[in-house]
Design a protein around this motif. Structure first.
Motif, PDB file in Angstrom:
ATOM      1  N   ASP A 121       0.840  -1.196   0.000  1.00  0.00           N
ATOM      2  CA  ASP A 121       0.000   0.000   0.000  1.00  0.00           C
ATOM      3  C   ASP A 121       0.875   1.246   0.000  1.00  0.00           C
ATOM      4  O   ASP A 121       2.089   1.172   0.239  1.00  0.00           O
ATOM      5  N   ASP A 122       0.251   2.388  -0.303  1.00  0.00           N
ATOM      6  CA  ASP A 122       0.983   3.660  -0.342  1.00  0.00           C
ATOM      7  C   ASP A 122       0.593   4.540   0.839  1.00  0.00           C
ATOM      8  O   ASP A 122       0.540   5.770   0.727  1.00  0.00           O
ATOM      9  N   GLY A 123       0.350   3.920   1.977  1.00  0.00           N
ATOM     10  CA  GLY A 123      -0.117   4.658   3.145  1.00  0.00           C
ATOM     11  C   GLY A 123       0.985   5.265   3.976  1.00  0.00           C
ATOM     12  O   GLY A 123       2.111   5.498   3.515  1.00  0.00           O
ATOM     13  N   LEU A 124       0.674   5.489   5.275  1.00  0.00           N
ATOM     14  CA  LEU A 124       1.585   6.192   6.175  1.00  0.00           C
ATOM     15  C   LEU A 124       2.803   5.369   6.569  1.00  0.00           C
ATOM     16  O   LEU A 124       3.855   5.913   6.880  1.00  0.00           O
ATOM     17  N   GLY A 125       2.674   4.064   6.568  1.00  0.00           N
ATOM     18  CA  GLY A 125       3.770   3.216   7.035  1.00  0.00           C
ATOM     19  C   GLY A 125       3.840   3.198   8.556  1.00  0.00           C
ATOM     20  O   GLY A 125       3.133   3.929   9.249  1.00  0.00           O
ATOM     21  N   PHE A 126       4.736   2.358   9.105  1.00  0.00           N
ATOM     22  CA  PHE A 126       4.866   2.260  10.562  1.00  0.00           C
ATOM     23  C   PHE A 126       6.233   1.657  10.893  1.00  0.00           C
ATOM     24  O   PHE A 126       6.958   1.171  10.020  1.00  0.00           O
ATOM     25  N   ASP A 127       6.572   1.694  12.173  1.00  0.00           N
ATOM     26  CA  ASP A 127       7.832   1.141  12.669  1.00  0.00           C
ATOM     27  C   ASP A 127       7.623  -0.350  12.944  1.00  0.00           C
ATOM     28  O   ASP A 127       6.963  -0.730  13.912  1.00  0.00           O
ATOM     29  N   VAL A 128       8.205  -1.187  12.093  1.00  0.00           N
ATOM     30  CA  VAL A 128       7.987  -2.635  12.211  1.00  0.00           C
ATOM     31  C   VAL A 128       8.554  -3.163  13.521  1.00  0.00           C
ATOM     32  O   VAL A 128       7.920  -3.970  14.216  1.00  0.00           O
ATOM     33  N   ASP A 129       9.779  -2.708  13.887  1.00  0.00           N
ATOM     34  CA  ASP A 129      10.402  -3.198  15.118  1.00  0.00           C
ATOM     35  C   ASP A 129       9.566  -2.823  16.337  1.00  0.00           C
ATOM     36  O   ASP A 129       9.409  -3.632  17.265  1.00  0.00           O
ATOM     37  N   ALA A 130       9.042  -1.601  16.365  1.00  0.00           N
ATOM     38  CA  ALA A 130       8.208  -1.185  17.497  1.00  0.00           C
ATOM     39  C   ALA A 130       6.945  -2.026  17.576  1.00  0.00           C
ATOM     40  O   ALA A 130       6.500  -2.406  18.669  1.00  0.00           O
ATOM     41  N   ALA A 131       6.376  -2.336  16.417  1.00  0.00           N
ATOM     42  CA  ALA A 131       5.170  -3.165  16.403  1.00  0.00           C
ATOM     43  C   ALA A 131       5.461  -4.570  16.912  1.00  0.00           C
ATOM     44  O   ALA A 131       4.655  -5.164  17.636  1.00  0.00           O
ATOM     45  N   ARG A 132       6.629  -5.107  16.558  1.00  0.00           N
ATOM     46  CA  ARG A 132       6.985  -6.448  17.044  1.00  0.00           C
ATOM     47  C   ARG A 132       7.196  -6.429  18.557  1.00  0.00           C
ATOM     48  O   ARG A 132       6.836  -7.375  19.255  1.00  0.00           O
ATOM     49  N   ARG A 133       7.821  -5.335  19.062  1.00  0.00           N
ATOM     50  CA  ARG A 133       8.037  -5.257  20.503  1.00  0.00           C
ATOM     51  C   ARG A 133       6.720  -5.164  21.269  1.00  0.00           C
ATOM     52  O   ARG A 133       6.623  -5.617  22.413  1.00  0.00           O
ATOM     53  N   LYS A 134       5.712  -4.594  20.649  1.00  0.00           N
ATOM     54  CA  LYS A 134       4.400  -4.507  21.290  1.00  0.00           C
ATOM     55  C   LYS A 134       3.650  -5.836  21.237  1.00  0.00           C
ATOM     56  O   LYS A 134       2.564  -5.961  21.790  1.00  0.00           O
ATOM     57  N   LYS A 135       4.257  -6.832  20.553  1.00  0.00           N
ATOM     58  CA  LYS A 135       3.648  -8.161  20.432  1.00  0.00           C
ATOM     59  C   LYS A 135       2.245  -8.071  19.823  1.00  0.00           C
ATOM     60  O   LYS A 135       1.260  -8.560  20.387  1.00  0.00           O
ATOM     61  N   THR A 136       2.187  -7.399  18.664  1.00  0.00           N
ATOM     62  CA  THR A 136       0.921  -7.290  17.951  1.00  0.00           C
ATOM     63  C   THR A 136       0.513  -8.669  17.456  1.00  0.00           C
ATOM     64  O   THR A 136       1.235  -9.298  16.688  1.00  0.00           O
ATOM     65  N   PHE A 137      -0.651  -9.130  17.891  1.00  0.00           N
ATOM     66  CA  PHE A 137      -1.027 -10.511  17.607  1.00  0.00           C
ATOM     67  C   PHE A 137      -1.398 -10.721  16.147  1.00  0.00           C
ATOM     68  O   PHE A 137      -1.335 -11.844  15.653  1.00  0.00           O
ATOM     69  N   GLY A 138      -1.813  -9.648  15.449  1.00  0.00           N
ATOM     70  CA  GLY A 138      -2.088  -9.810  14.024  1.00  0.00           C
ATOM     71  C   GLY A 138      -0.838 -10.186  13.258  1.00  0.00           C
ATOM     72  O   GLY A 138      -0.827 -11.148  12.474  1.00  0.00           O
ATOM     73  N   LEU A 139       0.260  -9.450  13.495  1.00  0.00           N
ATOM     74  CA  LEU A 139       1.536  -9.757  12.841  1.00  0.00           C
ATOM     75  C   LEU A 139       2.061 -11.115  13.293  1.00  0.00           C
ATOM     76  O   LEU A 139       2.573 -11.904  12.484  1.00  0.00           O
ATOM     77  N   LEU A 140       1.959 -11.384  14.594  1.00  0.00           N
ATOM     78  CA  LEU A 140       2.446 -12.662  15.111  1.00  0.00           C
ATOM     79  C   LEU A 140       1.665 -13.825  14.521  1.00  0.00           C
ATOM     80  O   LEU A 140       2.230 -14.863  14.161  1.00  0.00           O
ATOM     81  N   GLY A 141       0.354 -13.657  14.384  1.00  0.00           N
ATOM     82  CA  GLY A 141      -0.464 -14.732  13.800  1.00  0.00           C
ATOM     83  C   GLY A 141      -0.089 -15.011  12.366  1.00  0.00           C
ATOM     84  O   GLY A 141       0.008 -16.175  11.948  1.00  0.00           O
ATOM     85  N   MET A 142       0.130 -13.946  11.580  1.00  0.00           N
ATOM     86  CA  MET A 142       0.556 -14.150  10.190  1.00  0.00           C
ATOM     87  C   MET A 142       1.886 -14.894  10.137  1.00  0.00           C
ATOM     88  O   MET A 142       2.075 -15.821   9.337  1.00  0.00           O
ATOM     89  N   GLN A 143       2.825 -14.484  10.990  1.00  0.00           N
ATOM     90  CA  GLN A 143       4.148 -15.109  11.009  1.00  0.00           C
ATOM     91  C   GLN A 143       4.037 -16.599  11.328  1.00  0.00           C
ATOM     92  O   GLN A 143       4.654 -17.446  10.661  1.00  0.00           O
ATOM     93  N   GLU A 144       3.286 -16.953  12.339  1.00  0.00           N
ATOM     94  CA  GLU A 144       3.182 -18.346  12.751  1.00  0.00           C
ATOM     95  C   GLU A 144       2.494 -19.197  11.680  1.00  0.00           C
ATOM     96  O   GLU A 144       2.879 -20.344  11.447  1.00  0.00           O
TER      97      GLU A 144
END
Length: 537
Positions: free
Chosen positions: A486-509
């Motif tokens: 997407d061409d949106g705002l973007g975000f800090d991936v490392d910060a999101a991982r440190r927050k243990k975002t379950f959406g990202l974690l679920g995709m990874q698993e």
């Protein structure tokens, strides 16, 4: 006491300059004693002149200075020796020899000795005294106070020339002596620093919790081993020293040893390599080893360090097994959940949908049968039919959310339906690009890819403020690749991982369980890209 001991002089291991001065003094003093002995013998038996009493006096004084040096006063003896010799020489010059033959050679020798043994200030005084003797003797000869067979050749130029030569001799010899002593001092400092470094290294090796050995590069025989090495190998230090790892059978795998030694010879150092070690009793242990080739006293040695990681490897293995079990359990739960979703969606669609359809038909019949007689019944029946239609739509939405019917037709129809619904709800332009539509994908992979796209589009609509989303699906003979960008705002991936975002974690698993990889690339103001790659079967 032998001649070598006499020449060597007293030993001062902590002061190289003092030791060198003592040895030089001993050599010079013995040479002077020998020369005085020869002079006394010659004057006593072969000279027509009277025997000079100054020779035995100087002989005795030099002997006393040698004794003083032996008693630990080499600097005092070295300072006084040239003075004593100069006093004796001055007496002979002024009373008998003058500035010719042996007299000049004697003064020159005294200056050489003084240049070696005296400090700079003492040498200046000594040289001034020697020049005073030369000038006094020259004056005596020129004025006629002193007569010998060569006194007629003495004049002012001769005396001045001798003085200049003697000054050059004194300065040159002293510069050479200072250079020698400076070199000795620097060598001692380097030796001392090296000794301190070796002592510190020895203490560090002794106290290190790591097993450390030092062995010859040529034959591998150990010259040093610390207590930690004894604990690791089961051998005592006495059993290790003088023997090689091959003799002790440390290497259960000769090929592993060959690779390790080859890499060490090529790179001079090897870091953190896992090896197997056979202990004294035959037990195999896993170690983390490092080694480096070092120089010790002109020879090449191998400095070897090792840490026993056998228990750690066992713990790591158990953790990996538990991790695999947890992922398999999570995958099983996902599979069960998807199955339950599909089952509930079918039940809702089939059972509840049919019941609602039958209810609507009954309401229609009721309206037609009694509506003519009572308009209120017809209106109520019509209103109830509208409510049933709304409930039917809710049921369809719930069933679709649980399991889209389009997904039963394959991943591509499922994605096309998902994109269409996303555009309707969000108003964000979204496109799907498929390199080749003719490929088969099993249900597990189809569901994982569908859920990843669904989660990504949900994140876009909630957080990205994007205007465009592009979905690319591609594959080859072995792997399938998915990109959601997407061409949106973007975000800090490392910060999101440190927050243990379950959406990202679920995709990874989900991706890991199918032996795939997932990467998320994002930066502030530059949009987000979710990439998935997994085996096609």
């Amino acid at each position: 006491m032998g001649i070598k001991q006499l020449l060597a002089g007293p030993d001062y291991p902590d002061d190289a300059v003092r030791g060198a001065l003592a040895r030089i003094f001993s050599i010079v003093a013995l040479a002077v004693i020998l020369a005085l002995g020869v002079a006394m013998f010659t004057n006593l038996f072969f000279s027509e002149a009277s025997f000079p009493l100054v020779l035995p006096v100087v002989f005795a004084c030099v002997g006393a200075l040698v004794a003083a040096a032996r008693l630990g006063y080499p600097r005092v003896a070295s300072t006084l020796l040239p003075m004593v010799l100069l006093a004796g020489s001055a007496y002979l010059l002024l009373t008998r020899d003058g500035l010719h033959d042996n007299g000049v050679l004697t003064i020159a020798g005294m200056l050489v000795i003084g240049g070696i043994l005296l400090s700079r200030r003492a040498l200046v005084i000594f040289t001034a005294a020697a020049l005073a003797v030369i000038l006094s003797t020259g004056y005596a000869e020129i004025s006629g106070l002193l007569h010998n067979r060569l006194s007629s050749f003495t004049d002012l130029r001769y005396v001045v020339g001798i003085c200049l030569v003697f000054v050059v001799i004194a300065v040159t010899v002293h510069v050479l002596a200072e250079t020698l002593f400076t070199s000795l001092r620097q060598a001692q400092e380097k030796t001392g620093a090296l000794g301190e470094s070796e002592a510190r290294l020895a203490k560090m090796i002794e106290a290190s919790p790591e097993a450390i050995t030092i062995g010859s590069l040529e034959d591998g025989k150990f010259i040093e081993a610390n207590p930690a090495c004894e604990q690791l190998t089961g051998y005592t230090r006495e059993e290790l020293i003088g023997r090689s790892p091959l003799e002790l059978g440390f290497w259960p795998d000769p090929e592993e040893r060959g690779r390790f030694i080859s890499d060490l010879r090529r790179d001079q150092v090897v870091h953190g390599r896992e090896l197997r070690l056979r202990r004294k009793g035959g037990e195999l242990r896993t170690i983390l080893a490092s080694a480096a080739i070092i120089d010790l006293k002109g020879r090449k040695f191998i400095l070897f360090q090792a840490v026993d990681i056998t228990e750690l490897k066992s713990v790591e293995k158990a953790l990996r097994e538990h991790e695999v079990m947890l992922r398999e359990l999570a995958a099983h739960h996902d599979s069960v959940r998807e199955g339950e979703r599909a089952h509930i969606a079918r039940e809702i669609h089939d059972e509840l949908g049919q019941a609602l359809t039958a209810l609507r038909m009954d309401l229609s019949v009721l309206g037609m049968k009694f509506g003519e007689a009572d308009p209120r019944i017809r209106e109520q029946a019509q209103e109830l039919k509208g409510r049933v239609d709304a409930i039917v739509q809710v049921v369809r939405d719930v069933a679709t959310a649980l399991r889209p019917a389009a997904l039963d037709l394959g991943i591509i129809p499922g994605l096309e339906w998902l994109v269409e619904e996303f555009q309707k709800r969000s108003g964000i332009r979204c496109t799907v690009s498929v390199a080749e539509s003719d490929f088969a994908l099993d249900e597990d992979r189809s569901i994982v890819l569908f859920r990843i796209v669904q989660e990504s589009l949900t994140n876009v609509s909630r957080h990205a403020s994007a205007r465009n989303v592009q979905i690319l699906l591609d594959h080859d003979a072995e792997r399938i690749r998915l990109d959601v960008e997407d061409d949106g705002l973007g975000f800090d991936v490392d910060a999101a991982r440190r927050k243990k975002t379950f959406g990202l974690l679920g995709m990874q698993e989900r991706v890991i369980m199918l032996r795939g990889e997932l990467s998320i690339t994002s930066a502030s103001g530059r949009g987000t890209r979710v990439s998935v790659s997994m085996p096609i079967a």
